[in-house]
Enzyme design. Sequence first.
Site, PDB file in Angstrom:
ATOM      1  N   ARG A 178      23.738  44.860  38.769  1.00 56.48           N
ATOM      2  CA  ARG A 178      23.226  45.780  39.796  1.00 56.48           C
ATOM      3  C   ARG A 178      23.941  47.128  39.742  1.00 56.48           C
ATOM      4  O   ARG A 178      24.204  47.749  40.763  1.00 56.48           O
ATOM      5  CB  ARG A 178      23.392  45.156  41.186  1.00 56.48           C
ATOM      6  CG  ARG A 178      22.509  43.939  41.410  1.00 56.48           C
ATOM      7  CD  ARG A 178      22.595  43.440  42.833  1.00 56.48           C
ATOM      8  NE  ARG A 178      23.932  42.980  43.165  1.00 56.48           N
ATOM      9  CZ  ARG A 178      24.302  42.585  44.388  1.00 56.48           C
ATOM     10  NH1 ARG A 178      23.440  42.637  45.373  1.00 56.48           N
ATOM     11  NH2 ARG A 178      25.526  42.164  44.606  1.00 56.48           N
ATOM     12  N   ARG A 182      22.196  56.872  40.578  1.00 54.77           N
ATOM     13  CA  ARG A 182      21.572  57.682  41.620  1.00 54.77           C
ATOM     14  C   ARG A 182      20.988  58.970  41.039  1.00 54.77           C
ATOM     15  O   ARG A 182      21.590  59.583  40.169  1.00 54.77           O
ATOM     16  CB  ARG A 182      22.588  58.047  42.699  1.00 54.77           C
ATOM     17  CG  ARG A 182      23.099  56.860  43.488  1.00 54.77           C
ATOM     18  CD  ARG A 182      24.158  57.309  44.469  1.00 54.77           C
ATOM     19  NE  ARG A 182      24.689  56.189  45.248  1.00 54.77           N
ATOM     20  CZ  ARG A 182      25.869  56.191  45.825  1.00 54.77           C
ATOM     21  NH1 ARG A 182      26.659  57.254  45.717  1.00 54.77           N
ATOM     22  NH2 ARG A 182      26.271  55.148  46.512  1.00 54.77           N
ATOM     23  N   ARG A 256      41.099  36.012  37.574  1.00 57.38           N
ATOM     24  CA  ARG A 256      41.918  37.153  37.184  1.00 57.38           C
ATOM     25  C   ARG A 256      42.822  37.499  38.359  1.00 57.38           C
ATOM     26  O   ARG A 256      42.426  37.422  39.532  1.00 57.38           O
ATOM     27  CB  ARG A 256      41.048  38.358  36.826  1.00 57.38           C
ATOM     28  CG  ARG A 256      40.290  38.178  35.538  1.00 57.38           C
ATOM     29  CD  ARG A 256      41.190  38.118  34.327  1.00 57.38           C
ATOM     30  NE  ARG A 256      41.683  39.454  33.950  1.00 57.38           N
ATOM     31  CZ  ARG A 256      42.590  39.656  33.023  1.00 57.38           C
ATOM     32  NH1 ARG A 256      43.155  38.636  32.390  1.00 57.38           N
ATOM     33  NH2 ARG A 256      42.974  40.894  32.718  1.00 57.38           N
ATOM     34  N   ARG A 287      43.468  51.202  38.026  1.00 59.24           N
ATOM     35  CA  ARG A 287      43.270  52.106  39.159  1.00 59.24           C
ATOM     36  C   ARG A 287      44.616  52.593  39.676  1.00 59.24           C
ATOM     37  O   ARG A 287      45.626  51.902  39.540  1.00 59.24           O
ATOM     38  CB  ARG A 287      42.539  51.400  40.313  1.00 59.24           C
ATOM     39  CG  ARG A 287      41.158  50.927  39.983  1.00 59.24           C
ATOM     40  CD  ARG A 287      40.380  50.506  41.221  1.00 59.24           C
ATOM     41  NE  ARG A 287      40.816  49.234  41.765  1.00 59.24           N
ATOM     42  CZ  ARG A 287      40.233  48.627  42.790  1.00 59.24           C
ATOM     43  NH1 ARG A 287      39.222  49.194  43.408  1.00 59.24           N
ATOM     44  NH2 ARG A 287      40.677  47.458  43.222  1.00 59.24           N
ATOM     45  N   GLU A 310      47.498  49.678  39.648  1.00 63.19           N
ATOM     46  CA  GLU A 310      46.946  48.319  39.636  1.00 63.19           C
ATOM     47  C   GLU A 310      46.746  47.844  38.202  1.00 63.19           C
ATOM     48  O   GLU A 310      46.095  48.520  37.401  1.00 63.19           O
ATOM     49  CB  GLU A 310      45.625  48.306  40.396  1.00 63.19           C
ATOM     50  CG  GLU A 310      44.918  46.972  40.424  1.00 63.19           C
ATOM     51  CD  GLU A 310      43.610  47.038  41.195  1.00 63.19           C
ATOM     52  OE1 GLU A 310      42.594  46.573  40.653  1.00 63.19           O
ATOM     53  OE2 GLU A 310      43.604  47.573  42.333  1.00 63.19           O
ATOM     54  N   TYR A 358      33.176  36.319  44.308  1.00 67.09           N
ATOM     55  CA  TYR A 358      33.750  37.576  44.762  1.00 67.09           C
ATOM     56  C   TYR A 358      32.890  38.080  45.903  1.00 67.09           C
ATOM     57  O   TYR A 358      31.723  38.433  45.714  1.00 67.09           O
ATOM     58  CB  TYR A 358      33.815  38.613  43.646  1.00 67.09           C
ATOM     59  CG  TYR A 358      34.429  39.900  44.156  1.00 67.09           C
ATOM     60  CD1 TYR A 358      35.789  39.974  44.369  1.00 67.09           C
ATOM     61  CD2 TYR A 358      33.636  40.987  44.482  1.00 67.09           C
ATOM     62  CE1 TYR A 358      36.361  41.137  44.882  1.00 67.09           C
ATOM     63  CE2 TYR A 358      34.196  42.149  44.989  1.00 67.09           C
ATOM     64  CZ  TYR A 358      35.559  42.208  45.190  1.00 67.09           C
ATOM     65  OH  TYR A 358      36.126  43.342  45.711  1.00 67.09           O
ATOM     66  N   ASP A 360      32.410  40.689  49.236  1.00 68.87           N
ATOM     67  CA  ASP A 360      32.845  41.819  50.045  1.00 68.87           C
ATOM     68  C   ASP A 360      33.220  41.317  51.435  1.00 68.87           C
ATOM     69  O   ASP A 360      32.829  40.222  51.852  1.00 68.87           O
ATOM     70  CB  ASP A 360      31.724  42.858  50.155  1.00 68.87           C
ATOM     71  CG  ASP A 360      31.519  43.637  48.868  1.00 68.87           C
ATOM     72  OD1 ASP A 360      32.476  43.738  48.086  1.00 68.87           O
ATOM     73  OD2 ASP A 360      30.399  44.132  48.645  1.00 68.87           O
TER      74      ASP A 360
END
Length: 388
Positions: A178, A182, A256, A287, A310, A358, A360
């Site tokens: 997904r 944009r 992970r 990151r 990270e 995973y 949200d």
Amino acid sequence: MNLGGLRYLVVGAGLWGLVLAERIASQLGERVLVLDRRSHSGGNCYAAKDSETGIERHIYGTHVFHTSLPRVWEYLNRFTSFTNYRHRVYTEYRGRVHPLPLGLAAINSFYGFRLKPWEMEEFIRKESGGGEFPDPANLEEKAVSLVGRPLYEAFIKGYSQKQWGRHPRELPPEIISRLPVRSSYNTDYFDDLWQGMPSQGYTALFARLLRHPLIDLQLGVEYASIADMVPKDCQILYSGPIDAFFNYSRGALEWRGLRFEWETVPYSDYQGTAVMNQADLEVACTRIHEFKHLHPERGHHGPKSVIAREYPTACQPGDEPYYPVNTTDNECLHAAYLQDASELPRVIFGGRLGSYKYLDMDKTIASALECFDQLRARQGLDYWEKKS
């Protein structure tokens, strides 16, 4: 620890467990014990104030709340208000910085173009090869089929390889199924209707979820150490790793992990944004977080800032798991554990670790509310909640 007469035990004080505990105590009027092996509640959303700078650090990486689910938004607003923070992420690649996600701003920045919105669809179609991979078999083929090879190489390949510890050709295509593209200059990272940070921080939100007198929180306790003491008719709501619950009897699911390197830097502002992705494979971290930007309304203008680099890591049993690796082998192993779980009617597995997904934050809360609906139905209650 007194477990006599206990009817509800929540294992794991992350969002899934905290929401269930609050609902059980406030709506069913039942005592509920919440256990967590860590020294704090809130799971990976836990935040703590830095003693030197006063900046609130997200100890397990940046967490921004966002949702388009009315029930979740209405529920959380009982316990906190939210700021109007809008999350924006940038990525460094070969010495240049580009905005994310992929849209007019990122694509025009990367190519040096001046594409218009109405030109985007045709441009992406040409970049993606017009059907080079009609049936993508892995992450690389899927990404190329969506955005083309140059954008894949720049924004996805190195980051994904570091994140998952293997080449994108070895990863399932669903990981990036997904990927948004944009046709506008909107650089908000999330599209959700409601976004923001809890006004007083996540720790204050967790405290409010736990404040009911029927909730007992015990930290630094492993479930295995009290499992034999749990009453036979107690409902267990388990949000730890499902394979750990069964003592890895069928083998360990693959996860992970993450490692963070913290640094207090001698700059009022280090990178100008909360999250800067590192897309180059030669840069070990994925990151860099700078937490002051998550709460601009607090006005942190001191001479120093706090950052965290990270680094994804392999994760062994006993380590802190973050991301499930949803390969075919792992999904088969998870299905076997679900079969074992189906034989335990007094145990419900949920949350990110318990469901091997995973999730949200909003999906985690929605799952907890749905789980409570099931528990409430067993009690024969006709209303979603009692009148206060």
